[in-house]
Design a protein around this motif. Structure first.
Motif, short mmCIF file in Angstrom:
data_model
loop_
_atom_site.label_atom_id
_atom_site.label_comp_id
_atom_site.label_asym_id
_atom_site.label_seq_id
_atom_site.Cartn_x
_atom_site.Cartn_y
_atom_site.Cartn_z
N PRO A 249 -49.45 35.12 20.28
CA PRO A 249 -50.60 35.81 20.88
C PRO A 249 -51.63 36.16 19.81
CG PRO A 249 -48.53 36.74 21.65
CD PRO A 249 -48.19 35.82 20.53
N ALA A 250 -52.90 36.11 20.16
CA ALA A 250 -53.93 36.48 19.19
C ALA A 250 -53.80 37.94 18.79
CB ALA A 250 -55.32 36.21 19.77
N GLU A 251 -53.52 38.79 19.77
CA GLU A 251 -53.38 40.22 19.52
C GLU A 251 -52.26 40.78 20.39
OE1 GLU A 251 -57.60 42.10 18.26
OE2 GLU A 251 -57.47 41.49 20.37
N MET A 252 -51.75 41.94 19.98
CA MET A 252 -50.69 42.61 20.73
C MET A 252 -51.08 44.07 20.94
SD MET A 252 -48.32 40.18 20.91
CE MET A 252 -46.75 40.95 21.27
N TRP A 253 -50.75 44.57 22.12
CA TRP A 253 -50.75 46.02 22.32
C TRP A 253 -49.38 46.52 21.88
CZ3 TRP A 253 -54.27 49.59 22.99
CH2 TRP A 253 -55.50 49.25 23.57
N ILE A 254 -49.36 47.53 21.04
CA ILE A 254 -48.10 48.13 20.61
C ILE A 254 -48.06 49.59 21.04
CG2 ILE A 254 -47.82 46.57 18.65
CD1 ILE A 254 -48.71 48.96 16.86
N SER A 255 -46.85 50.10 21.22
CA SER A 255 -46.70 51.49 21.64
C SER A 255 -45.38 52.03 21.12
CB SER A 255 -46.74 51.60 23.16
OG SER A 255 -46.37 52.91 23.59
N ARG A 256 -45.42 53.26 20.66
CA ARG A 256 -44.19 53.94 20.25
C ARG A 256 -44.18 55.32 20.90
NH1 ARG A 256 -41.85 56.03 14.58
NH2 ARG A 256 -39.68 55.42 14.88
N ALA A 257 -43.34 55.47 21.91
CA ALA A 257 -43.22 56.73 22.64
C ALA A 257 -41.92 57.42 22.24
CB ALA A 257 -43.24 56.48 24.14
N VAL A 258 -41.96 58.75 22.18
CA VAL A 258 -40.78 59.50 21.75
C VAL A 258 -40.53 60.67 22.70
CG1 VAL A 258 -41.03 58.88 19.33
CG2 VAL A 258 -42.11 60.96 20.18
N TRP A 259 -39.24 60.95 22.89
CA TRP A 259 -38.81 62.12 23.64
C TRP A 259 -38.02 63.04 22.70
CZ3 TRP A 259 -39.17 57.32 25.71
CH2 TRP A 259 -39.80 57.18 26.96
N PRO A 260 -38.32 64.32 22.65
CA PRO A 260 -37.57 65.24 21.78
C PRO A 260 -36.19 65.52 22.38
CG PRO A 260 -39.23 66.43 23.03
CD PRO A 260 -39.44 64.97 23.33
N TRP A 261 -35.15 65.29 21.59
CA TRP A 261 -33.79 65.52 22.06
C TRP A 261 -33.61 66.96 22.55
CZ3 TRP A 261 -29.44 63.97 23.92
CH2 TRP A 261 -28.89 62.72 23.62
N ALA A 262 -34.19 67.90 21.83
CA ALA A 262 -33.94 69.32 22.15
C ALA A 262 -34.41 69.70 23.54
CB ALA A 262 -34.63 70.20 21.10
N ALA A 263 -35.38 68.96 24.06
CA ALA A 263 -35.93 69.30 25.38
C ALA A 263 -35.26 68.56 26.52
CB ALA A 263 -37.43 69.00 25.39
N LEU A 264 -34.37 67.62 26.21
CA LEU A 264 -33.75 66.78 27.24
C LEU A 264 -32.43 67.39 27.73
CD1 LEU A 264 -34.20 63.20 25.72
CD2 LEU A 264 -35.43 64.14 27.68
#
Length: 538
Positions: A249-264
């Protein structure tokens, strides 16, 4: 002689060996004094050459042979066989077990300086030497010809073992596995009389050596020393190199999402993991609008503090950013905690091959690993075992985790018998791992990952037996515990977990191409009729 002139000469001389033909001698002007290539104990270079990435294992070979040409590899193998020395080979050094750094290994053939990547017009394919690292391959192919291969996410992994084991990466859903583009392989083999020779085997149906090519499409590198691979897209025509492998691909959308363990809560954790498994199951077909999206959910031990979802999608796909947003919404649906998005941007494809959000590693560590394939969403008991072991109060290690990669797509359009990779209908691939620094802590960390894995697969004897839910293990994530009846009580042997119905054919290849069992380790393919061992020598 400079390193550059040496490699240029090697590339020019090496691309035209005919399949099954005689091995060509190295040109006289490329000869290097063997003393310059052999490193023995006492040499200050020796300690740095007798261990791989996993520092749990340190070998003590009589010497390490650093080779720069296929002819030198042939000579090195011949010398070891003639002298009756146990030989092993290393390219990138990422073997997870002690198959190379083993007390019984007397000679290590190091291919790390064989890393040329070039186009070979004689084969109409790209020639890649076995010591090239994935990051180097991606960069050279892209800058030189605008093409790529769907290999792994770790840029320091050597091609030699990665390809032989059927490697996968972020483009597996849209392009398939790297072995799906393997046209030919050059291998130094040893015949029944003890003679080492080079053989080129291709995917051409008329090639009498085709079975050796097939054995290297996921058979684990059990048949000789690979010196070079050739790649091109199956069915590709013409001679323009820019059209003989896929364009990334010419370009990529990237994403890094995080959930805090302490709140789960446990209910939140369960919903998050269940959502991910359901999404992977529903979107694993090659016809899915999400086939260009790859993701990796990393469930860490609670002491890490964060659960991470790294994702990427081809930005040229219509509505790509919207698809990525819908994916993230689906994974977080019903979870009581909204994720924080640390990184969400559009990048040129080449830069995504080294994006640390998808791969994060430590070059100096001790570690243990395990794997599994999932054919369906997660059973509830698997999710409960994930939570139970990742929140254990008697164990604290932020680097203890399981990575869950989305799978399928184009990978699953290939027959299980077309290559040696038998797992061709999975929707997820799991990588269990734990790393640490001090050898005094080995026992506690190894015990944790063993108990974690056994708990997840408690209904099937502690391992992911091929059934309606799980589908065995990934041979490139070597795991000697699969051979140990203490940890594998399923009655299913290690080789079925790796190779399934392809193992019998691999044994036939072993008998033809390595009849003396020259290239062996604790989980190498056995000769027909040979008994397997639980641990150690096979």
């Amino acid at each position: 002689m400079t390193r550059r002139s040496l490699l240029a000469g090697t590339a020019a001389a090496g691309g035209t060996l005919m399949a099954g033909g005689p091995a060509a001698a190295a040109p006289a002007d490329l000869a290097i004094d063997d003393a310059d290539l052999t490193v023995s104990a006492g040499d200050h270079r020796y300690p740095g050459l007798v261990r791989g990435e996993n520092h749990r294992f340190v070998g003590a070979p009589e010497y390490v042979r650093l080779c720069t040409t296929p002819a030198q590899v042939t000579e090195a193998v011949q010398t070891a066989v003639r002298e009756g020395r146990r030989v092993q080979v290393r390219s990138g050094g990422h073997c997870y077990e002690d198959f190379v750094a083993n007390a019984q290994v007397e000679v290590v053939i190091d291919l790390s300086e064989m890393k040329t990547v070039t186009y070979d017009p004689a084969h109409r394919a790209f020639a890649v030497e076995a010591g090239a690292k994935l990051g180097e391959v991606y960069e050279t192919l892209f800058k030189g010809w605008g093409v790529t291969l769907p290999g792994g996410s770790c840029p320091t992994v050597g091609v030699g073992g990665h390809v032989a084991g059927g490697g996968y990466g972020q483009l597996n859903r849209s392009l398939g596995l790297i072995v799906d583009y393997l046209y030919a392989v050059e291998v130094v083999v040893v015949d029944a009389g003890g003679t080492a020779r080079r053989v080129v085997a291709t995917s051409d149906p008329a090639d009498p050596n085709r079975d050796l090519w097939w054995a290297h499409t996921g058979g684990g590198g059990n048949f000789g020393v690979v010196t070079r691979y050739w790649f091109r897209t199956p069915g590709a025509t013409g001679t323009d190199p820019a059209h003989l492998l896929p364009r990334p691909p010419a370009e990529m959308w990237i994403s890094r999402a995080v959930w805090p363990w302490a709140a789960l809560t446990e209910a939140d954790f369960t919903r998050l993991v269940r959502n991910y498994g359901v999404w992977c199951e529903r979107n694993s077909a090659a016809s899915s609008p999400y086939v260009a999206l790859f993701s990796r959910l990393t469930l860490t031990h609670r002491t890490n503090g964060l659960i991470t979802l790294a994702s990427q999608i081809d930005a040229t796909v219509p509505g790509a950013e919207d698809l990525l947003g819908r994916f993230l919404t689906a994974i977080g649906d019903g979870v009581g905690v909204r994720p924080d998005v640390w990184d969400r941007r559009r990048l040129p494809w080449l830069h995504t091959t080294t994006w640390r959000g998808m791969f994060d590693g430590d070059a100096t560590y001790r570690a243990d690993f395990k794997s599994s394939y999932l054919r369906t969403r997660f059973p509830d008991e698997h999710i409960a075992a994930f939570h139970r072991n990742l929140t254990r109060a008697d164990y604290a290690n932020p680097a203890a985790l399981v990575q869950i990669s989305s799978y399928g797509g184009r990978t699953n359009t290939v027959s299980p018998s077309a290559t040696a990779v038998a797992q061709r209908d999975s929707v997820m691939k799991l990588h269990y791992l734990v790393s640490w620094g001090d050898e005094r802590d080995d026992a506690s960390h190894i015990a944790w990952i063993r108990e974690f894995y056994r708990d997840v697969h408690s209904a099937t004897g502690g391992v992911p037996v091929p059934d309606a839910v799980t589908d065995g293990c990934f041979v490139n994530y070597a795991d000697i515990d699969l051979s140990d009846p203490q940890w594998n009580t399923s009655g299913v042997p290690w080789h079925r977990l790796y190779y399934k119905d392809n193992y019998a054919k691999l044994q036939q290849m072993k008998a033809r191409w390595d009849p003396r069992d020259t290239f062996r380790h604790a989980q190498s393919v056995r000769l027909p009729g040979a008994a397997g061992s639980a641990r150690g020598e096979g």
